[in-house]
Design a protein around this motif. Structure first.
Motif, PDB file in Angstrom:
ATOM      1  N   VAL A 173     -14.199  12.412 -12.663  1.00 51.44           N
ATOM      2  CA  VAL A 173     -13.227  12.524 -11.566  1.00 51.44           C
ATOM      3  C   VAL A 173     -13.469  11.432 -10.532  1.00 51.44           C
ATOM      4  CG1 VAL A 173     -12.359  14.013  -9.711  1.00 51.44           C
ATOM      5  CG2 VAL A 173     -12.980  15.000 -11.927  1.00 51.44           C
ATOM      6  N   ALA A 174     -14.737  11.138 -10.250  1.00 56.09           N
ATOM      7  CA  ALA A 174     -15.065  10.095  -9.278  1.00 56.09           C
ATOM      8  C   ALA A 174     -14.534   8.738  -9.725  1.00 56.09           C
ATOM      9  CB  ALA A 174     -16.584  10.027  -9.072  1.00 56.09           C
ATOM     10  N   VAL A 175     -14.680   8.425 -11.003  1.00 60.16           N
ATOM     11  CA  VAL A 175     -14.214   7.143 -11.545  1.00 60.16           C
ATOM     12  C   VAL A 175     -12.699   7.015 -11.428  1.00 60.16           C
ATOM     13  CG1 VAL A 175     -13.904   5.849 -13.687  1.00 60.16           C
ATOM     14  CG2 VAL A 175     -16.149   6.736 -13.100  1.00 60.16           C
ATOM     15  N   ALA A 176     -11.979   8.034 -11.904  1.00 57.54           N
ATOM     16  CA  ALA A 176     -10.518   7.968 -11.919  1.00 57.54           C
ATOM     17  C   ALA A 176      -9.933   7.997 -10.515  1.00 57.54           C
ATOM     18  CB  ALA A 176      -9.962   9.124 -12.745  1.00 57.54           C
ATOM     19  N   THR A 177     -10.514   8.797  -9.628  1.00 54.25           N
ATOM     20  CA  THR A 177      -9.999   8.922  -8.256  1.00 54.25           C
ATOM     21  C   THR A 177     -10.296   7.679  -7.443  1.00 54.25           C
ATOM     22  OG1 THR A 177     -10.317  11.323  -8.354  1.00 54.25           O
ATOM     23  CG2 THR A 177     -10.062  10.335  -6.171  1.00 54.25           C
ATOM     24  N   GLU A 178     -11.461   7.092  -7.636  1.00 50.16           N
ATOM     25  CA  GLU A 178     -11.844   5.915  -6.857  1.00 50.16           C
ATOM     26  C   GLU A 178     -10.924   4.736  -7.133  1.00 50.16           C
ATOM     27  OE1 GLU A 178     -13.582   3.094  -4.457  1.00 50.16           O
ATOM     28  OE2 GLU A 178     -13.364   5.262  -4.404  1.00 50.16           O
ATOM     29  N   ALA A 179     -10.433   4.615  -8.356  1.00 52.98           N
ATOM     30  CA  ALA A 179      -9.495   3.537  -8.671  1.00 52.98           C
ATOM     31  C   ALA A 179      -8.253   3.636  -7.790  1.00 52.98           C
ATOM     32  CB  ALA A 179      -9.101   3.601 -10.148  1.00 52.98           C
ATOM     33  N   ASN A 180      -7.834   4.843  -7.474  1.00 52.40           N
ATOM     34  CA  ASN A 180      -6.684   5.063  -6.605  1.00 52.40           C
ATOM     35  C   ASN A 180      -6.966   4.601  -5.183  1.00 52.40           C
ATOM     36  OD1 ASN A 180      -4.262   5.916  -5.576  1.00 52.40           O
ATOM     37  ND2 ASN A 180      -4.585   8.080  -5.964  1.00 52.40           N
ATOM     38  N   GLN A 181      -8.150   4.937  -4.676  1.00 48.56           N
ATOM     39  CA  GLN A 181      -8.512   4.572  -3.299  1.00 48.56           C
ATOM     40  C   GLN A 181      -8.687   3.071  -3.151  1.00 48.56           C
ATOM     41  OE1 GLN A 181     -11.947   3.589  -2.424  1.00 48.56           O
ATOM     42  NE2 GLN A 181     -11.368   3.221  -0.308  1.00 48.56           N
ATOM     43  N   ILE A 182      -9.171   2.408  -4.203  1.00 48.97           N
ATOM     44  CA  ILE A 182      -9.383   0.965  -4.153  1.00 48.97           C
ATOM     45  C   ILE A 182      -8.070   0.224  -3.918  1.00 48.97           C
ATOM     46  CG2 ILE A 182     -10.052  -1.043  -5.545  1.00 48.97           C
ATOM     47  CD1 ILE A 182     -12.164   0.690  -6.860  1.00 48.97           C
ATOM     48  N   VAL A 183      -6.987   0.755  -4.471  1.00 49.33           N
ATOM     49  CA  VAL A 183      -5.677   0.116  -4.297  1.00 49.33           C
ATOM     50  C   VAL A 183      -5.357  -0.045  -2.817  1.00 49.33           C
ATOM     51  CG1 VAL A 183      -3.203   0.315  -4.712  1.00 49.33           C
ATOM     52  CG2 VAL A 183      -4.810   0.996  -6.491  1.00 49.33           C
ATOM     53  N   ALA A 184      -5.535   1.028  -2.053  1.00 48.73           N
ATOM     54  CA  ALA A 184      -5.185   0.996  -0.634  1.00 48.73           C
ATOM     55  C   ALA A 184      -6.074   0.051   0.168  1.00 48.73           C
ATOM     56  CB  ALA A 184      -5.264   2.399  -0.054  1.00 48.73           C
ATOM     57  N   SER A 185      -7.381   0.149  -0.038  1.00 48.89           N
ATOM     58  CA  SER A 185      -8.286  -0.708   0.723  1.00 48.89           C
ATOM     59  C   SER A 185      -8.075  -2.174   0.380  1.00 48.89           C
ATOM     60  CB  SER A 185      -9.744  -0.305   0.451  1.00 48.89           C
ATOM     61  OG  SER A 185     -10.060  -0.453  -0.921  1.00 48.89           O
ATOM     62  N   SER A 186      -7.744  -2.464  -0.883  1.00 47.45           N
ATOM     63  CA  SER A 186      -7.509  -3.847  -1.303  1.00 47.45           C
ATOM     64  C   SER A 186      -6.223  -4.399  -0.699  1.00 47.45           C
ATOM     65  CB  SER A 186      -7.455  -3.945  -2.831  1.00 47.45           C
ATOM     66  OG  SER A 186      -8.678  -3.549  -3.406  1.00 47.45           O
ATOM     67  N   VAL A 187      -5.169  -3.577  -0.650  1.00 50.46           N
ATOM     68  CA  VAL A 187      -3.914  -4.010  -0.033  1.00 50.46           C
ATOM     69  C   VAL A 187      -4.144  -4.377   1.427  1.00 50.46           C
ATOM     70  CG1 VAL A 187      -1.642  -3.229   0.753  1.00 50.46           C
ATOM     71  CG2 VAL A 187      -2.376  -2.769  -1.579  1.00 50.46           C
ATOM     72  N   SER A 188      -4.861  -3.520   2.125  1.00 53.90           N
ATOM     73  CA  SER A 188      -5.147  -3.775   3.532  1.00 53.90           C
ATOM     74  C   SER A 188      -5.927  -5.072   3.708  1.00 53.90           C
ATOM     75  CB  SER A 188      -5.942  -2.596   4.111  1.00 53.90           C
ATOM     76  OG  SER A 188      -6.242  -2.812   5.468  1.00 53.90           O
ATOM     77  N   GLY A 189      -6.930  -5.284   2.840  1.00 53.63           N
ATOM     78  CA  GLY A 189      -7.722  -6.505   2.934  1.00 53.63           C
ATOM     79  C   GLY A 189      -6.936  -7.752   2.593  1.00 53.63           C
ATOM     80  N   VAL A 190      -6.065  -7.678   1.565  1.00 54.25           N
ATOM     81  CA  VAL A 190      -5.268  -8.832   1.156  1.00 54.25           C
ATOM     82  C   VAL A 190      -4.309  -9.258   2.266  1.00 54.25           C
ATOM     83  CG1 VAL A 190      -3.348  -9.516  -0.338  1.00 54.25           C
ATOM     84  CG2 VAL A 190      -5.404  -8.549  -1.327  1.00 54.25           C
ATOM     85  N   LEU A 191      -3.684  -8.296   2.926  1.00 51.69           N
ATOM     86  CA  LEU A 191      -2.754  -8.628   4.011  1.00 51.69           C
ATOM     87  C   LEU A 191      -3.457  -9.414   5.120  1.00 51.69           C
ATOM     88  CD1 LEU A 191      -0.734  -5.284   4.291  1.00 51.69           C
ATOM     89  CD2 LEU A 191       0.014  -7.454   3.291  1.00 51.69           C
ATOM     90  N   ALA A 192      -4.681  -9.002   5.414  1.00 52.57           N
ATOM     91  CA  ALA A 192      -5.439  -9.709   6.444  1.00 52.57           C
ATOM     92  C   ALA A 192      -5.799 -11.122   5.995  1.00 52.57           C
ATOM     93  CB  ALA A 192      -6.702  -8.919   6.787  1.00 52.57           C
ATOM     94  N   HIS A 193      -6.183 -11.294   4.729  1.00 52.50           N
ATOM     95  CA  HIS A 193      -6.555 -12.615   4.225  1.00 52.50           C
ATOM     96  C   HIS A 193      -5.333 -13.510   4.021  1.00 52.50           C
ATOM     97  CE1 HIS A 193     -10.904 -12.326   3.623  1.00 52.50           C
ATOM     98  NE2 HIS A 193     -10.712 -11.068   3.271  1.00 52.50           N
ATOM     99  N   MET A 194      -4.174 -12.916   3.737  1.00 54.49           N
ATOM    100  CA  MET A 194      -2.949 -13.706   3.608  1.00 54.49           C
ATOM    101  C   MET A 194      -2.598 -14.380   4.919  1.00 54.49           C
ATOM    102  SD  MET A 194      -0.494 -11.317   1.189  1.00 54.49           S
ATOM    103  CE  MET A 194       0.956 -12.256   1.692  1.00 54.49           C
ATOM    104  N   ARG A 195      -2.817 -13.688   6.007  1.00 56.31           N
ATOM    105  CA  ARG A 195      -2.530 -14.273   7.322  1.00 56.31           C
ATOM    106  C   ARG A 195      -3.422 -15.477   7.599  1.00 56.31           C
ATOM    107  NH1 ARG A 195      -1.902  -8.644   8.738  1.00 56.31           N
ATOM    108  NH2 ARG A 195      -4.075  -8.530   9.453  1.00 56.31           N
ATOM    109  N   ARG A 196      -4.589 -15.519   6.951  1.00 51.81           N
ATOM    110  CA  ARG A 196      -5.506 -16.644   7.116  1.00 51.81           C
ATOM    111  C   ARG A 196      -5.290 -17.721   6.052  1.00 51.81           C
ATOM    112  NH1 ARG A 196     -10.193 -14.900  10.130  1.00 51.81           N
ATOM    113  NH2 ARG A 196     -10.057 -12.701  10.640  1.00 51.81           N
ATOM    114  N   GLY A 197      -4.385 -17.463   5.093  1.00 52.33           N
ATOM    115  CA  GLY A 197      -4.123 -18.431   4.026  1.00 52.33           C
ATOM    116  C   GLY A 197      -5.233 -18.514   3.012  1.00 52.33           C
ATOM    117  N   ASN A 198      -5.959 -17.416   2.806  1.00 54.23           N
ATOM    118  CA  ASN A 198      -7.131 -17.422   1.921  1.00 54.23           C
ATOM    119  C   ASN A 198      -6.884 -16.718   0.586  1.00 54.23           C
ATOM    120  OD1 ASN A 198      -8.665 -18.807   3.788  1.00 54.23           O
ATOM    121  ND2 ASN A 198      -9.513 -16.963   4.710  1.00 54.23           N
TER     122      ASN A 198
END
Length: 304
Positions: free
Chosen positions: A52-77
């Motif tokens: 359950v931890a493996v399958a559920t964590e993949a879901n949570q990673i999506v959100a944290s990664s989206v948030s991080g990508v948006l911040a790095h996109m603003r920096r052009g990275n």
């Protein structure tokens, strides 16, 4: 306040779940990793079944990664062209990984495979990253020292189907990032990770990408690979606890924004050194738990 998690079949305090999500989200923005290498073991430590931890964590990673990508996109990275090639390999690898996950679960060996995979991969990657980062820091502190390249050209850079990646300032074969993406995709399905702890050093040392671009590009690829894993796990294994994932998601989105800001305060070798120490700490904890004598030598699991 405690909340019952229906798929995991245990109760946990909401504050603990949100706090775990926020802390791992911070690391996601700081190091350019999905954070699954840390969150999945933490969930196991708190009593969540490994599958359950493996399958559920993949879901949570999506959100944290989206948030991080948006911040790095603003920096052009973010190198979207490189990210697309990595993504193509990642989707293929993650799809095959879910099939393997299902087979191991039916055999009753998935919990052991998950823990052993963490000990092996975290131990190797953490040690190599720490060794390299310490050497780099010591070299830069010497008077009159010259900067050296993080990677050396070898036969891998002579593979066919070469492409030019202008944002990363590279001209290499597309087969190399494709293979890296596929390998990390398999790990994403088996270990419940975005694969950043392997993707980041591979992009730096094998592909030769600048550290500043690696972080955002890694997160971009992680989004779609983990989304694919979440969908396939939900359909084939029914081990995704959306109640748990939602609370982790809430904390992760906030934490990733602070982590992205903090990443600008440290140099590349310092970031790699800190990530290596965290990876090794998790590896040691998991290895210690595996070596301990269990309270019950035999257990019976009812298949649903």
């Amino acid at each position: 306040m405690y909340i019952y998690l229906p798929i995991a079949e245990i109760s946990m305090h909401i504050g603990i779940i949100i706090g775990l999500g926020g802390g791992v989200g911070f690391l996601s923005g700081l190091f350019g990793v999905g954070g699954g290498f840390l969150m999945t073991p933490l969930l196991i430590f708190f009593g969540i079944p490994p599958a359950v931890a493996v399958a559920t964590e993949a879901n949570q990673i999506v959100a944290s990664s989206v948030s991080g990508v948006l911040a790095h996109m603003r920096r052009g990275n973010v190198d979207f062209k490189m990210g697309g090639i990595l993504l193509l390999g990642g989707v293929v690898g993650s799809s095959l990984g879910v099939v393997l996950f299902t087979t191991l679960r039916e055999m009753g060996q998935i919990d052991l495979v998950i823990k052993l995979s963490y000990v092996v991969f975290l131990g190797i990657i953490g040690f190599l990253m720490l060794l390299e980062s310490v050497r780099t820091i010591l070299r830069t502190r010497r008077p009159g020292s010259r900067k050296t390249k993080l990677h050396q050209h070898n036969w891998l850079h002579g593979l066919p189907l070469k492409m030019r990646f202008r944002r990363s300032k590279l001209y290499i074969s597309a087969l190399l990032p494709l293979a890296i993406g596929a390998f990390v995709g398999v790990l994403a399905a088996i270990m419940g990770v975005g694969g950043g702890f392997i993707m980041v050093p591979a992009m730096i040392y094998l592909l030769g990408m600048p550290t500043s671009v690696v972080v955002g590009t890694s997160l971009f690829q992680i989004i779609f690979v983990t989304a694919n894993v979440t969908f396939l796990q939900s359909v084939q294994t029914q081990t995704v606890d959306f109640m748990l994932a939602g609370l982790l998601l809430f904390g992760a989105v906030i934490g990733a924004q602070f982590g992205t800001r903090a990443s600008a305060l440290l140099r590349g070798e310092q970031l790699r050194g800190l990530l290596a120490l965290i990876v090794l700490a998790v590896c040691i904890k998991l290895g210690f738990d595996l070596a301990l004598r269990p309270d019950d030598l035999f257990s019976v699991e009812l298949l649903k």
